[in-house]
Write a protein that holds these residues in place. Structure first.
Motif, PDB file in Angstrom:
ATOM      1  N   HIS A  86       0.882  -1.500   0.037  1.00 42.41           N
ATOM      2  CA  HIS A  86      -0.075   0.338   0.246  1.00 42.41           C
ATOM      3  C   HIS A  86       0.648   1.533  -0.051  1.00 42.41           C
ATOM      4  O   HIS A  86       1.765   0.961   0.514  1.00 42.41           O
ATOM      5  CB  HIS A  86      -0.791  -0.201   1.026  1.00 42.41           C
ATOM      6  CG  HIS A  86      -2.086  -1.117   0.899  1.00 42.41           C
ATOM      7  ND1 HIS A  86      -3.069  -1.014   0.739  1.00 42.41           N
ATOM      8  CD2 HIS A  86      -1.829  -2.116   2.040  1.00 42.41           C
ATOM      9  CE1 HIS A  86      -3.820  -2.021   0.961  1.00 42.41           C
ATOM     10  NE2 HIS A  86      -3.663  -2.345   1.331  1.00 42.41           N
ATOM     11  N   ASP A  87       0.432   2.451  -0.686  1.00 39.52           N
ATOM     12  CA  ASP A  87       0.988   3.491  -1.407  1.00 39.52           C
ATOM     13  C   ASP A  87       0.377   4.844  -0.329  1.00 39.52           C
ATOM     14  O   ASP A  87      -0.663   5.195  -0.726  1.00 39.52           O
ATOM     15  CB  ASP A  87       1.817   3.543  -2.315  1.00 39.52           C
ATOM     16  CG  ASP A  87       2.344   5.405  -2.378  1.00 39.52           C
ATOM     17  OD1 ASP A  87       2.781   5.891  -1.661  1.00 39.52           O
ATOM     18  OD2 ASP A  87       2.812   5.574  -3.971  1.00 39.52           O
ATOM     19  N   VAL A  88       0.593   4.592   0.957  1.00 40.54           N
ATOM     20  CA  VAL A  88       0.310   6.059   2.150  1.00 40.54           C
ATOM     21  C   VAL A  88       0.441   7.192   0.959  1.00 40.54           C
ATOM     22  O   VAL A  88      -0.477   8.058   1.521  1.00 40.54           O
ATOM     23  CB  VAL A  88       1.081   6.334   3.886  1.00 40.54           C
ATOM     24  CG1 VAL A  88       1.752   6.934   3.779  1.00 40.54           C
ATOM     25  CG2 VAL A  88      -0.015   6.740   4.504  1.00 40.54           C
ATOM     26  N   TYR A  89       0.834   7.484   0.143  1.00 39.35           N
ATOM     27  CA  TYR A  89       1.017   8.704  -0.325  1.00 39.35           C
ATOM     28  C   TYR A  89       0.074   8.808  -1.613  1.00 39.35           C
ATOM     29  O   TYR A  89      -0.243   9.724  -1.992  1.00 39.35           O
ATOM     30  CB  TYR A  89       1.900   9.195  -0.479  1.00 39.35           C
ATOM     31  CG  TYR A  89       3.749   8.952  -0.172  1.00 39.35           C
ATOM     32  CD1 TYR A  89       3.592  10.309   0.777  1.00 39.35           C
ATOM     33  CD2 TYR A  89       3.976   8.775   0.495  1.00 39.35           C
ATOM     34  CE1 TYR A  89       4.523  10.885   2.317  1.00 39.35           C
ATOM     35  CE2 TYR A  89       5.511   8.745   1.736  1.00 39.35           C
ATOM     36  CZ  TYR A  89       5.299   9.936   2.202  1.00 39.35           C
ATOM     37  OH  TYR A  89       5.878  10.252   3.267  1.00 39.35           O
ATOM     38  N   ALA A  90      -0.530   8.133  -1.917  1.00 38.79           N
ATOM     39  CA  ALA A  90      -1.914   7.848  -2.913  1.00 38.79           C
ATOM     40  C   ALA A  90      -3.012   8.912  -1.902  1.00 38.79           C
ATOM     41  O   ALA A  90      -3.392   8.274  -1.091  1.00 38.79           O
ATOM     42  CB  ALA A  90      -1.767   6.564  -2.579  1.00 38.79           C
ATOM     43  N   ALA A  91      -3.758   9.779  -3.186  1.00 39.13           N
ATOM     44  CA  ALA A  91      -4.584  10.368  -3.194  1.00 39.13           C
ATOM     45  C   ALA A  91      -5.622   9.007  -2.396  1.00 39.13           C
ATOM     46  O   ALA A  91      -6.499  10.072  -1.111  1.00 39.13           O
ATOM     47  CB  ALA A  91      -5.718  11.279  -3.839  1.00 39.13           C
ATOM     48  N   GLN A  92      -5.961   7.818  -2.950  1.00 41.55           N
ATOM     49  CA  GLN A  92      -7.447   7.400  -1.805  1.00 41.55           C
ATOM     50  C   GLN A  92      -7.016   6.152  -2.247  1.00 41.55           C
ATOM     51  O   GLN A  92      -7.635   5.293  -1.220  1.00 41.55           O
ATOM     52  CB  GLN A  92      -7.251   6.760  -3.374  1.00 41.55           C
ATOM     53  CG  GLN A  92      -8.518   8.265  -4.426  1.00 41.55           C
ATOM     54  CD  GLN A  92      -9.515   9.239  -3.717  1.00 41.55           C
ATOM     55  OE1 GLN A  92     -10.223   8.460  -2.498  1.00 41.55           O
ATOM     56  NE2 GLN A  92      -9.253  10.286  -3.448  1.00 41.55           N
ATOM     57  N   CYS A  93      -5.476   6.185  -0.672  1.00 44.31           N
ATOM     58  CA  CYS A  93      -5.500   5.038  -0.216  1.00 44.31           C
ATOM     59  C   CYS A  93      -5.963   5.246   1.119  1.00 44.31           C
ATOM     60  O   CYS A  93      -5.472   5.762   1.908  1.00 44.31           O
ATOM     61  CB  CYS A  93      -3.703   5.005   0.453  1.00 44.31           C
ATOM     62  SG  CYS A  93      -3.391   3.871   0.713  1.00 44.31           S
ATOM     63  N   PRO A  94      -6.260   4.181   1.358  1.00 42.82           N
ATOM     64  CA  PRO A  94      -7.774   4.331   2.787  1.00 42.82           C
ATOM     65  C   PRO A  94      -6.186   3.613   4.519  1.00 42.82           C
ATOM     66  O   PRO A  94      -6.603   3.784   5.653  1.00 42.82           O
ATOM     67  CB  PRO A  94      -7.954   2.511   2.203  1.00 42.82           C
ATOM     68  CG  PRO A  94      -7.989   1.855   1.813  1.00 42.82           C
ATOM     69  CD  PRO A  94      -6.590   2.246   0.814  1.00 42.82           C
TER      70      PRO A  94
END
Length: 130
Positions: free
Chosen positions: A13-21
């Motif tokens: 998972h990429d916490v920097y991605a805008a839609q990341c839960p």
């Protein structure tokens, strides 16, 4: 359906991605009352009143909301013991114990560096409590 935010490099998972839960979990754990509640529960299971006394300054409403969110996300277990009045106890789950270490390091870091932070605020012309 859960949104995904996997990066191709390590399929994580990429916490920097805008839609990341992941961001919802980060928001929960980065909250001061969550970090303090997890720390207080590291000492062992506690009843609501004991938690409220340990987390000086938290309102019953905010503590209730915080504990509910921690429980909904699997960090805290809430056990109700049948008695009059009801006896409710909160304890960390395995997941909660896993995050307790990193949150403890953050709390310790803040305590150790608070004077430096206040000095930086003063240099910037800001009051220490801002």
């Amino acid at each position: 359906m859960a949104q995904t935010c996997r990066s191709g490099l390590h399929d994580r998972h990429d916490v920097y991605a805008a839609q990341c839960p992941c961001r919802d979990v980060l928001d929960l754990l980065a909250n001061k009352w969550s970090a303090l509640a997890v720390g207080a529960l590291e000492e062992g299971p506690r009843r609501f009143g004991a938690l409220q006394r340990r987390l000086e300054g938290v309102s019953p409403k905010v503590l209730t909301q915080t504990l509910r969110r921690l429980e909904e996300n699997g960090f805290v277990d809430r056990t109700i013991y049948p008695a009059v009045p009801l006896h409710v106890e909160y304890a960390l789950t395995d997941l909660g114990r896993g995050v307790a270490g990193p949150l403890g390091l953050l709390r310790s870091w803040v305590e150790e560096h608070l004077d430096e932070i206040h000095a930086a605020r003063a240099d910037a012309g800001r009051p220490p409590e801002a």
